[in-house]
Design a protein around this motif. Structure first.
Motif, PDB file in Angstrom:
ATOM      1  N   ALA A 142     -93.154  21.454  20.799  1.00  0.00           N
ATOM      2  CA  ALA A 142     -92.332  21.123  21.703  1.00  0.00           C
ATOM      3  C   ALA A 142     -90.678  20.780  22.096  1.00  0.00           C
ATOM      4  CB  ALA A 142     -92.720  21.319  22.894  1.00  0.00           C
ATOM      5  N   GLY A 143     -89.855  21.222  22.413  1.00  0.00           N
ATOM      6  CA  GLY A 143     -88.429  20.366  22.006  1.00  0.00           C
ATOM      7  C   GLY A 143     -88.622  19.420  23.203  1.00  0.00           C
ATOM      8  N   PRO A 144     -87.977  18.249  22.583  1.00  0.00           N
ATOM      9  CA  PRO A 144     -87.926  16.710  23.895  1.00  0.00           C
ATOM     10  C   PRO A 144     -88.091  17.324  25.159  1.00  0.00           C
ATOM     11  CG  PRO A 144     -85.879  16.775  22.734  1.00  0.00           C
ATOM     12  CD  PRO A 144     -86.746  18.007  21.982  1.00  0.00           C
ATOM     13  N   ALA A 145     -88.626  16.809  26.237  1.00  0.00           N
ATOM     14  CA  ALA A 145     -88.423  16.786  27.368  1.00  0.00           C
ATOM     15  C   ALA A 145     -87.479  15.571  28.028  1.00  0.00           C
ATOM     16  CB  ALA A 145     -90.103  16.930  28.406  1.00  0.00           C
ATOM     17  N   ALA A 146     -87.021  16.108  28.819  1.00  0.00           N
ATOM     18  CA  ALA A 146     -85.491  14.880  29.115  1.00  0.00           C
ATOM     19  C   ALA A 146     -86.498  14.107  30.364  1.00  0.00           C
ATOM     20  CB  ALA A 146     -85.104  15.968  29.797  1.00  0.00           C
ATOM     21  N   ALA A 147     -86.177  12.760  30.608  1.00  0.00           N
ATOM     22  CA  ALA A 147     -86.930  12.579  31.440  1.00  0.00           C
ATOM     23  C   ALA A 147     -86.130  11.697  32.431  1.00  0.00           C
ATOM     24  CB  ALA A 147     -86.549  10.751  30.008  1.00  0.00           C
ATOM     25  N   VAL A 148     -85.223  13.042  33.023  1.00  0.00           N
ATOM     26  CA  VAL A 148     -84.092  13.142  34.107  1.00  0.00           C
ATOM     27  C   VAL A 148     -84.963  12.982  35.325  1.00  0.00           C
ATOM     28  CG1 VAL A 148     -82.429  12.785  35.339  1.00  0.00           C
ATOM     29  CG2 VAL A 148     -81.469  13.089  32.846  1.00  0.00           C
ATOM     30  N   LEU A 149     -85.599  13.181  36.514  1.00  0.00           N
ATOM     31  CA  LEU A 149     -86.059  12.526  37.129  1.00  0.00           C
ATOM     32  C   LEU A 149     -85.388  13.076  38.657  1.00  0.00           C
ATOM     33  CD1 LEU A 149     -87.667   9.038  37.677  1.00  0.00           C
ATOM     34  CD2 LEU A 149     -88.385  11.623  36.659  1.00  0.00           C
ATOM     35  N   PRO A 150     -85.898  14.238  39.567  1.00  0.00           N
ATOM     36  CA  PRO A 150     -85.138  14.598  40.103  1.00  0.00           C
ATOM     37  C   PRO A 150     -83.871  14.302  41.455  1.00  0.00           C
ATOM     38  CG  PRO A 150     -87.192  16.196  40.052  1.00  0.00           C
ATOM     39  CD  PRO A 150     -87.369  14.783  38.854  1.00  0.00           C
ATOM     40  N   ASP A 151     -84.930  13.060  41.281  1.00  0.00           N
ATOM     41  CA  ASP A 151     -83.781  12.165  42.405  1.00  0.00           C
ATOM     42  C   ASP A 151     -82.977  11.383  41.522  1.00  0.00           C
ATOM     43  OD1 ASP A 151     -85.726  10.764  40.432  1.00  0.00           O
ATOM     44  OD2 ASP A 151     -86.003   8.755  41.882  1.00  0.00           O
ATOM     45  N   GLU A 152     -83.042  11.349  40.773  1.00  0.00           N
ATOM     46  CA  GLU A 152     -81.301  11.335  39.898  1.00  0.00           C
ATOM     47  C   GLU A 152     -80.149  11.345  39.967  1.00  0.00           C
ATOM     48  OE1 GLU A 152     -82.945  10.078  35.830  1.00  0.00           O
ATOM     49  OE2 GLU A 152     -84.744   8.626  36.180  1.00  0.00           O
ATOM     50  N   MET A 153     -80.530  13.410  40.166  1.00  0.00           N
ATOM     51  CA  MET A 153     -79.766  14.084  39.921  1.00  0.00           C
ATOM     52  C   MET A 153     -78.494  14.273  41.180  1.00  0.00           C
ATOM     53  SD  MET A 153     -81.958  17.381  38.459  1.00  0.00           S
ATOM     54  CE  MET A 153     -82.830  17.560  36.643  1.00  0.00           C
TER      55      MET A 153
END
Length: 161
Positions: free
Chosen positions: A22-33
């Protein structure tokens, strides 16, 4: 017949799901967007080029470290304030130094970072050459023949004329 085909398809697909990475999962959380998609895209592009100072070989976009999260939030705050990409990047570099960039510029203070691997390679090669040149040449020592060996040699050579 349909059950057999389904079981065969499942048997063939299951190992592929396990084997394929699997490709690397982005660690950006929804509350950061950011709510604005264009600003979020800019933030993601900037985050992919900033190093997580904890993980060191991951961008802050890919890292789960708390400091990476803080940096992602900082980048988004700066973008929300209307700063340009260069201003945001310069702001982060001012706080953390050129080390925070995944591709640091070639400058005086990053010269060791860029030239270090080549210097180590050259020093290692020079050390190997010096070691090989100083190594004594191995020549077999000619030990004198014992009386038994000399007699055997004379017997094998036969009578001399």
């Amino acid at each position: 017949m349909k059950r057999i085909a389904f079981a065969l398809a499942l048997a063939l697909a299951a190992p592929a799901a396990v084997i394929l990475p699997a490709g690397p999962a982005a660690a950006v959380l929804p509350d950061e967007m950011l709510p604005d998609a264009a600003q979020e895209a800019r933030a993601r592009a900037l985050s992919k080029n900033l190093r997580c100072v904890v993980c060191q070989n991951q961008s802050i976009d890919d890292s789960d470290a708390p400091l990476a999260r803080d940096l992602r939030v900082l980048v988004r705050e700066q973008i929300a304030k209307g700063r340009s990409d260069n201003e945001v990047r310069d702001y982060v570099v001012e706080r953390y130094g050129n080390f925070v960039l995944l591709k640091p510029p070639f400058e005086g203070d990053t010269l060791l970072l860029w030239a270090g691997p080549f210097a180590v390679l050259l020093l290692g090669g020079a050390g190997l050459i010096v070691k090989l040149r100083r190594r004594p040449v191995m020549t077999p020592d000619a030990a004198p023949l014992s009386e038994a060996e000399r007699a055997e040699l004379d017997r094998l050579a036969g009578p001399s004329s």
